[in-house]
Design an enzyme around this catalytic site. Structure first.
Site, PDB file in Angstrom:
ATOM      1  N   ARG A   1       0.846  -1.203   0.000  1.00  0.00           N
ATOM      2  CA  ARG A   1       0.000   0.000   0.000  1.00  0.00           C
ATOM      3  C   ARG A   1       0.876   1.246   0.000  1.00  0.00           C
ATOM      4  O   ARG A   1       0.486   2.303  -0.495  1.00  0.00           O
ATOM      5  CB  ARG A   1      -0.920   0.022   1.222  1.00  0.00           C
ATOM      6  CG  ARG A   1      -1.998   1.118   1.132  1.00  0.00           C
ATOM      7  CD  ARG A   1      -2.727   1.320   2.460  1.00  0.00           C
ATOM      8  NE  ARG A   1      -1.908   2.053   3.409  1.00  0.00           N
ATOM      9  CZ  ARG A   1      -1.803   1.770   4.702  1.00  0.00           C
ATOM     10  NH1 ARG A   1      -2.428   0.721   5.210  1.00  0.00           N
ATOM     11  NH2 ARG A   1      -1.051   2.500   5.477  1.00  0.00           N
TER      12      ARG A   1
ATOM     13  N   LYS B   1      -4.282   7.232 -19.656  1.00  0.00           N
ATOM     14  CA  LYS B   1      -4.434   7.738 -21.010  1.00  0.00           C
ATOM     15  C   LYS B   1      -3.158   7.520 -21.825  1.00  0.00           C
ATOM     16  O   LYS B   1      -2.788   6.400 -22.115  1.00  0.00           O
ATOM     17  CB  LYS B   1      -4.835   9.213 -20.951  1.00  0.00           C
ATOM     18  CG  LYS B   1      -6.025   9.501 -20.026  1.00  0.00           C
ATOM     19  CD  LYS B   1      -7.261   8.718 -20.376  1.00  0.00           C
ATOM     20  CE  LYS B   1      -8.501   9.192 -19.627  1.00  0.00           C
ATOM     21  NZ  LYS B   1      -8.435   9.063 -18.165  1.00  0.00           N
TER      22      LYS B   1
ATOM     23  N   ASP C   1      -2.329  19.801 -14.825  1.00  0.00           N
ATOM     24  CA  ASP C   1      -2.681  18.510 -15.415  1.00  0.00           C
ATOM     25  C   ASP C   1      -2.078  18.456 -16.813  1.00  0.00           C
ATOM     26  O   ASP C   1      -2.478  19.199 -17.705  1.00  0.00           O
ATOM     27  CB  ASP C   1      -4.205  18.366 -15.461  1.00  0.00           C
ATOM     28  CG  ASP C   1      -4.656  17.002 -15.964  1.00  0.00           C
ATOM     29  OD1 ASP C   1      -3.888  16.339 -16.689  1.00  0.00           O
ATOM     30  OD2 ASP C   1      -5.795  16.608 -15.651  1.00  0.00           O
TER      31      ASP C   1
ATOM     32  N   TYR D   1     -11.408  19.271 -16.872  1.00  0.00           N
ATOM     33  CA  TYR D   1     -12.041  17.956 -16.978  1.00  0.00           C
ATOM     34  C   TYR D   1     -13.240  17.870 -16.042  1.00  0.00           C
ATOM     35  O   TYR D   1     -13.232  18.417 -14.935  1.00  0.00           O
ATOM     36  CB  TYR D   1     -11.006  16.881 -16.652  1.00  0.00           C
ATOM     37  CG  TYR D   1     -11.591  15.513 -16.427  1.00  0.00           C
ATOM     38  CD1 TYR D   1     -12.270  14.852 -17.445  1.00  0.00           C
ATOM     39  CD2 TYR D   1     -11.496  14.885 -15.187  1.00  0.00           C
ATOM     40  CE1 TYR D   1     -12.828  13.605 -17.239  1.00  0.00           C
ATOM     41  CE2 TYR D   1     -12.041  13.640 -14.971  1.00  0.00           C
ATOM     42  CZ  TYR D   1     -12.713  13.004 -15.995  1.00  0.00           C
ATOM     43  OH  TYR D   1     -13.275  11.765 -15.792  1.00  0.00           O
TER      44      TYR D   1
END
Length: 414
Positions: free
Chosen positions: A64, A214, A189, A117
């Site tokens: 984790r 992406k 971004d 976005y």
């Protein structure tokens, strides 16, 4: 969390292949980074275990927190962005939301743009205000308005460039200077541009974010996000992420690593194809608007030329007839996925109302400057002549009298 220890001098295509893969001992002479699925990592003595757990000695304790496969992914992105450090997340939105909740507190203020976005926009309009964090959204094309709002004081300036899906451009260097004057962090971004086309940290940003799902991965088979920046800032992001648990899975990290080996090749091809398609679309009688920063007619083409090495693989365009025409046009396309994704080796298309801004109402999309009849077109690596011919036949189906753009005969023009 991956830390940069030496200067990077190779070209981007070389870094995409070798970045993050030469700093650690090989596993049984393997030439590829292995997938380490182990949840935990064992130690013979408590003292070594404790030093590793505190971060004073290299190693892993629990996946984790850190994992060998995930670390290699982080280091590759770190090197591509020219950052000191990078840390990963389960998705791109996890990277974005963790950035907000790591650095913002009740009473703080964020300045950003209107047409970010859709998921990010909902953070601005719904979630951050619920935590007492003020948000001011400005017209993306009005840099003076952005500078005026920044000058009033803010904790963070958040930008996208190019934006999703209208591919508008923000002048990162100019706005970063304004933000730093008031002591604000600048987060950018960089998903649409990719590190191949643009490096926001070199333009003055403090944090650069990616939806690795992406272009970085490029094959639509792995979810992931990543944030890069100074060692100090990334340590804070890593600490918040390791506690809230938005961890990148080792298998996804491996898939992203494998995809990134061809990042430079893919993006260069997508840059070229998107430019030719955008130019072709501007001449088609059924198309009334084309958005692509590589076009001289783009409102911020000069800024894009200044801060980008390539204009990206995503464009958007509006078809005459609006949403009803889109509903007829999209099913006619043959060489596309009609899906909510982008940046893949295959071409992917869709309207914002089912993709980037499905979370928003028609009024919210309109306020962001997104018409209901807009098509987002993420160019793949297919033969560009086939993609143009495919667009031509689909557009021709809308009106037999506008069967083809002049001079195409179903093929592209130079």
């Amino acid at each position: 969390m991956a830390k940069k220890t030496k200067a990077r001098t190779p070209g981007m295509a070389t870094v995409a292949i070798w970045g993050g893969e030469q700093e650690h001992a090989p596993y049984e002479r393997s030439t590829q980074v292995p997938v380490v699925h182990s949840v935990s990592f064992g130690y013979q003595d408590v003292d070594t275990w404790h030093r590793v757990a505190l971060g004073s000695e290299p190693g892993h304790i629990y996946s984790r927190n850190t994992n060998p496969t995930v670390r290699a992914f982080e280091e590759k992105v770190r090197d591509l962005e020219g950052a000191e450090a990078a840390t990963s997340f389960s998705t791109g939105m996890a990277a974005i939301s963790n950035t907000f909740f790591t650095f913002l507190r009740p009473g703080d203020r964020v300045v950003s743009i209107k047409d970010s976005y859709g998921g990010t926009n909902r953070m601005f309009t719904e979630f951050l205000p619920a935590f007492g964090i003020a948000v001011t959204l400005c017209d993306t094309t009005d840099h003076r308005a952005l500078e005026a709002e920044i000058a009033k004081g803010c904790k963070m300036l958040y930008l996208e460039s190019p934006t999703n899906p209208t591919v508008k451009i923000t002048d990162i260097a100019r706005l970063a200077r304004a933000a730093h004057k008031v002591g604000a962090l600048v987060a950018v971004d960089n998903t649409f541009a990719t590190p191949i086309n643009q490096n926001p940290l070199a333009l003055g940003a403090d944090i650069v974010l990616h939806s690795a799902t992406k272009f970085l991965g490029g094959h639509a088979d792995a979810l992931g996000g990543v944030a890069c920046g100074s060692e100090k800032l990334v340590k804070q992001l890593y600490h918040f992420r390791e506690i809230n648990g938005a961890t990148l899975a080792p298998m996804d990290a491996y898939s992203l690593l494998r995809g990134m080996k061809t990042l430079a090749l893919r993006v260069e091809r997508q840059n070229q194809s998107a430019m030719r398609i955008a130019q072709w679309l501007t001449r088609h009688p059924r198309v009334e608007q084309v958005n692509y920063p590589g076009l001289p007619t783009h409102v911020h083409h000069d800024i894009a030329r200044k801060q980008m090495r390539g204009f990206g693989g995503v464009l958007s365009f509006a078809v005459r007839g609006g949403l009803p025409a889109i509903k007829k046009f999209l099913p006619k396309l043959q060489y596309v996925h009609r899906a909510a994704n982008l940046g893949c080796v295959e071409t992917v298309v869709g309207p914002p109302l089912t993709t980037s801004h499905v979370e928003c109402t028609p009024a919210q999309r309109a306020a962001a400057g997104i018409p209901e009849g807009l098509v987002r077109y993420s160019t793949g690596i297919e033969d560009v002549n086939d993609l143009i011919a495919d667009l031509d036949q689909a557009l021709a189906s809308l009106d037999p009298r506008a069967s083809r753009a002049p001079g195409t005969n179903g093929r592209s023009r130079k």
